[in-house]
Design a protein around this motif. Structure first.
Motif, short mmCIF file in Angstrom:
data_model
loop_
_atom_site.label_atom_id
_atom_site.label_comp_id
_atom_site.label_asym_id
_atom_site.label_seq_id
_atom_site.Cartn_x
_atom_site.Cartn_y
_atom_site.Cartn_z
N LEU A 180 0.82 -1.22 0.00
CA LEU A 180 0.00 0.00 0.00
C LEU A 180 0.85 1.27 0.00
O LEU A 180 0.31 2.37 0.09
CB LEU A 180 -0.91 0.02 1.24
N LYS A 181 2.15 1.12 -0.13
CA LYS A 181 3.07 2.25 0.04
C LYS A 181 2.70 3.44 -0.84
O LYS A 181 2.74 4.59 -0.40
CB LYS A 181 4.50 1.81 -0.25
N ASN A 182 2.32 3.19 -2.07
CA ASN A 182 2.03 4.28 -3.00
C ASN A 182 0.55 4.40 -3.31
O ASN A 182 0.16 4.93 -4.35
CB ASN A 182 2.83 4.09 -4.29
N LEU A 199 -0.22 1.51 11.11
CA LEU A 199 0.06 2.53 10.11
C LEU A 199 1.45 3.12 10.32
O LEU A 199 2.23 3.28 9.37
CB LEU A 199 -1.00 3.63 10.19
N ILE A 200 1.77 3.41 11.58
CA ILE A 200 3.05 4.04 11.92
C ILE A 200 4.20 3.07 11.72
O ILE A 200 5.27 3.43 11.21
CB ILE A 200 3.00 4.57 13.37
N VAL A 201 3.99 1.80 12.10
CA VAL A 201 5.04 0.79 11.94
C VAL A 201 5.35 0.56 10.46
O VAL A 201 6.52 0.48 10.05
CB VAL A 201 4.61 -0.54 12.60
N LYS A 207 2.70 11.09 6.09
CA LYS A 207 2.22 12.45 6.30
C LYS A 207 0.73 12.47 6.01
O LYS A 207 0.29 12.00 4.96
CB LYS A 207 2.93 13.44 5.36
N GLN A 208 -0.04 13.02 6.91
CA GLN A 208 -1.49 12.96 6.76
C GLN A 208 -1.98 13.79 5.57
O GLN A 208 -2.85 13.35 4.82
CB GLN A 208 -2.18 13.44 8.04
N ASN A 209 -1.44 14.97 5.41
CA ASN A 209 -1.85 15.85 4.31
C ASN A 209 -3.36 15.92 4.19
O ASN A 209 -4.04 16.27 5.14
CB ASN A 209 -1.18 15.41 3.00
N ASN A 210 -3.92 15.54 3.02
CA ASN A 210 -5.38 15.61 2.83
C ASN A 210 -6.12 14.33 3.19
O ASN A 210 -7.33 14.24 3.00
CB ASN A 210 -5.70 15.99 1.38
N LYS A 225 -4.75 11.11 17.92
CA LYS A 225 -4.32 12.45 18.34
C LYS A 225 -2.93 12.43 18.98
O LYS A 225 -2.12 13.34 18.75
CB LYS A 225 -5.34 13.04 19.31
N GLU A 226 -2.65 11.40 19.78
CA GLU A 226 -1.37 11.32 20.47
C GLU A 226 -0.20 11.16 19.49
O GLU A 226 0.94 11.48 19.82
CB GLU A 226 -1.37 10.17 21.47
N ASN A 227 -0.50 10.66 18.30
CA ASN A 227 0.54 10.50 17.29
C ASN A 227 0.64 11.71 16.37
O ASN A 227 1.32 11.65 15.33
CB ASN A 227 0.31 9.22 16.49
N GLY A 228 -0.02 12.79 16.76
CA GLY A 228 0.13 14.04 16.04
C GLY A 228 -0.75 14.19 14.82
O GLY A 228 -0.55 15.12 14.02
#
Length: 258
Positions: A180-182, A199-201, A207-210, A225-228
């Motif tokens: 799913l990288k791209n 998702l983070i691993v 980057k969340q972006n849109n 939220k804790e992950n920014g």
């Protein structure tokens, strides 16, 4: 100025639901494409790995010293009986089974002969199951579960003085999502903190972006939220008790559908 979820509202064309494809043909997710012209894909972000006999013995849980087993999923049923086979244990005919739903109790028939056993089944969720447990306080319960699990059943058993043991029979780990990288989706829908962590691993540079993030339950929302990240869609809501309902409300608003 900090961007808010309202500022980020844009038309939705695609959603990734971080779970298995629904088995129910009437699932509302499966109707999104027809109703709203929105593409919906499904991909579990977490997977469970069974605990082997050697690792299980370290927990010092004697399965056959219990009189009843609580099952909250088909995965738990599979891993429990596979573990018993590895341990060379056979469930006694008098063992009782408490299942969270008909789906789980029906699946149990894969491993036991129903006419010789006692099965108690909740209607659909934990709350129903707890009502049934209240009527069987003299049992010694075994709760086979994952290393990451909800607190509701253990808390209920402990707070109400039940005799019980927990048995960790599987580990919850991040699934491999390298393919799913791209791939881009307008919305990612999460149902557990483990899904967000996956998702983070898998994508430490994400980057969340849109991309809008949806979360079911307060702990999942807090993890987002804790992950920014910005939490764009939260469920349950008073007017949307399910993730599908919350997504539908958002799509209607974002896509200007009356």
């Amino acid at each position: 100025m900090t961007e808010t979820a309202t500022d980020r509202m844009r038309k939705v064309k695609s959603i990734l639901v971080t779970q298995e494809v629904p088995t129910d043909p009437n699932s509302p997710y499966l109707k999104f494409e027809e109703k709203f012209n929105v593409k919906v894909d499904f991909r579990p972000f977490i997977q469970v790995e069974p605990v082997g006999a050697k690792e299980f013995r370290k927990q010092k849980v004697e399965i056959l010293s219990h009189t009843a087993v609580i099952f909250t999923s088909r995965n738990a049923v599979d891993h429990f009986f596979i573990l018993c086979r590895e341990l060379k244990l056979e469930m006694p005919p008098e063992m009782k089974y408490f299942c969270i739903s008909d789906q789980t109790s029906n699946y149990l028939q894969k491993y036991i002969v129903v006419r010789k056993r006692k099965i108690f089944t909740g209607l659909k969720d934990t709350k129903d199951l707890l009502e049934i447990l209240k009527k069987h306080k003299n049992e010694k319960f075994l709760y086979p579960c994952s290393d990451i699990r909800k607190n509701d059943i253990p808390d209920f058993l402990r707070d109400n003085g039940f005799s019980y043991s927990e048995a960790i029979i599987n580990h919850t780990v991040a699934a491999n999502l390298s393919d799913l990288k791209n791939v881009y989706y307008d919305i990612l829908a999460f149902f557990s903190p483990s899904g967000v962590n996956s998702l983070i691993v898998n994508f430490p540079e994400f980057k969340q972006n849109n991309t809008r993030l949806a979360a079911f339950g307060p702990t999942t929302a807090r993890t987002v939220k804790e992950n920014g990240f910005i939490l764009d869609i939260e469920a349950p809501l008073p007017n949307a008790p399910s993730m599908a309902g919350a997504l539908e409300l958002y799509i209607k608003k974002a896509n200007n559908i009356k």
